[in-house]
Design an enzyme around this catalytic site. Structure first.
Site, PDB file in Angstrom:
ATOM      1  CG  ASP A 169      -0.242  -0.015   2.539  1.00  0.00           C
ATOM      2  OD1 ASP A 169       0.766  -0.736   2.658  1.00  0.00           O
ATOM      3  OD2 ASP A 169      -0.697   0.686   3.467  1.00  0.00           O
ATOM      4  CD  GLU A 225       4.111   0.833   6.792  1.00  0.00           C
ATOM      5  OE1 GLU A 225       4.948   1.192   7.633  1.00  0.00           O
ATOM      6  OE2 GLU A 225       3.603   1.640   5.959  1.00  0.00           O
TER       7      GLU A 225
END
Length: 478
Positions: free
Chosen positions: A75, A142
């Site tokens: 991400d 994350e």
């Protein structure tokens, strides 16, 4: 400098940049990684939150070597300029070069951590690279709290040494990161009929900053300072009854501004004199760390209700007495904050006040101690407390064979490895929690202005770092 798509790490970065991959929107890029594994005949696993693990057998001569884990998160932070029409849910990033730099038009670039993902894909397809058995782990979410990594299971991880590719600086490795704990504190104020004048205390002009990176700079927290001013007024004999409290929107940001509405029957001149005295003292205390601090107290429309004496005092006392900010420093690493906490959110809805604080420490005992203090205070003051999320810390270890290998490769290129440590959270701490014996280094190229539309990747460093990474992997023959 050209962004040369003939170089496989550049090619894969370009390919994943076509796929929207903001946090919680990683399914498409996760499926892309799975398809890569299928296309290359590699064993893979995709879990319920779209983390992907790909295993690659050892190359010839490395069959007896222990497993090496490579890890990066898929991400990215999605930020854009005010004039950008980019849709992060469907549009590819618009990459372009600016001299020796790679950027994205009007948006974040996603080098954090697209470079790590690209490196792993390039390494997994490279049949010429000497390497031990590889376990490549691609994680999700994350950027919003290490949420993907938290879903990893100990039994699914087979290596005991790790290169986290969510690093930077080319010859810079982290050696520690803070664990974290989100704590919610809640109270329902007992509201009673009000007949007193009302005021708003406005604290503003503070710098704020990230509660990991800037907490050691002793910057003011508007929530804490507002309550201090009100408590000092009460100590001067001015009875305060709270109406509403507002300060901050993120628990990982030091609160820059707060507005606390209250009532008092005290003489206005005495109230304003007390506020002025407190504000002058605070301004002197913060003249180096936060010189812009300002506090104003002005009349507002009289509310029909205010909090009764008991619940108003309980809330003020909780915020006044609870620990906040920098707590302890590391004696092993110069300049490293070991333990802190930050009251980042105070919000009122009706008679309900919600507070959120974030505890950070590289030591589990540091988190436990602060939780114990908060539990004791909240119990005494009858305030609800809930631990929402918690992830472990990664404490510094003087012995690290992986760090030694990294230093050896850097030295071979006439450079010296720089060891750093931060007070923010890293996925490394999750792996350390799953396996306390895990030997970890972080690695990555030089990039700048991450999490902003000005984000840029140094292309020469992107190339050099990839070559360094391959050399480190080749040394992992033990």
């Amino acid at each position: 400098m050209e962004f040369d798509l003939k170089k496989r790490h550049c090619y894969w970065f370009h390919e994943i940049s076509k796929i929207p991959r903001g946090s919680r929107n990683e399914k498409a890029v996760s499926d892309f990684v799975v398809q890569f594994a299928k296309d290359h005949g590699l064993q893979w696993h995709q879990d319920e939150v779209f983390n992907v693990t790909i295993d690659k057998p050892a190359s010839k001569g490395y069959e007896n070597a222990s497993v090496l884990i490579l890890q990066a998160h898929m991400d990215m932070v999605c930020e854009k300029t005010a004039g950008s029409h980019h849709d992060f849910l469907k549009d590819p990033l618009d990459l372009y070069t600016d001299g020796d730099l790679l950027k994205a038009k009007g948006t974040t670039l996603g080098a954090d951590d697209g470079t790590g993902v690209a490196y792993m894909l390039a390494i997994l397809e490279d049949e010429t690279l000497p390497h031990p058995p590889l376990e490549c782990i691609f994680t999700t979410m994350e950027e919003i709290g290490l949420l993907g990594a938290e879903k990893l299971k100990k039994e699914d991880i087979h290596g005991h040494r790790l290169i986290s590719l969510d690093g930077g600086g080319e010859v810079v490795t982290a050696a520690s990161s803070a664990g974290g704990c989100d704590v919610n504190l809640d109270i329902d104020l007992h509201m009673v009929t009000n007949s007193d004048p009302a005021y708003v205390l406005h604290v503003y002009g503070l710098q704020g900053g990230h509660s990991g990176g800037e907490i050691h700079k002793e910057r003011g927290n508007a929530n804490i300072l507002a309550v201090r001013i009100l408590e000092e007024a009460e100590s001067a004999g001015i009875r305060i009854n709270l109406v509403s409290l507002e300060g901050g929107t993120k628990d990982n940001a030091i609160t820059r501004e707060a507005e606390y509405v209250f009532t008092t029957a005290a003489d206005p001149s005495g109230l304003l004199a007390s506020v002025k005295k407190s504000a002058a003292a605070i301004k002197e205390e913060l003249k180096i760390s936060d010189p812009g601090f300002t506090a104003d107290c002005t009349p507002v429309r009289m509310p029909e209700e205010h909090a009764g004496d008991s619940s108003s005092s309980a809330l003020l006392d909780m915020i006044y007495l609870m620990p906040n900010g920098f707590q302890h420093k590391s004696l092993a690493i110069e300049g490293l904050t070991l333990t802190s906490l930050n009251l980042g959110i105070v919000h009122t809805e009706g008679n309900h006040v919600h507070m959120q604080t974030l505890i950070r420490s590289a030591l589990e005992s540091g988190v436990d101690n602060l939780l114990g203090i908060l539990r004791k205070l909240s119990s005494i003051l009858d305030i609800s407390m809930e631990v929402v999320t918690r992830y472990p810390g990664w404490n510094y270890s003087q012995v690290s064979p992986m760090r030694d290998k990294y230093a050896k490769v850097a030295e071979a290129h006439g450079r010296k490895l720089e060891v750093s440590a931060g007070h923010g959270g890293l996925e490394c701490s999750i792996f350390k929690g799953l396996d306390p014996a895990m030997d970890i280094i972080t690695f990555g190229p030089v990039s700048r202005y991450i999490h902003t539309p000005e984000e840029e990747l140094d292309l020469a460093s992107f190339d050099r770092a990839y070559d360094l990474l391959k050399e480190i992997i080749a040394l992992c023959k033990d």
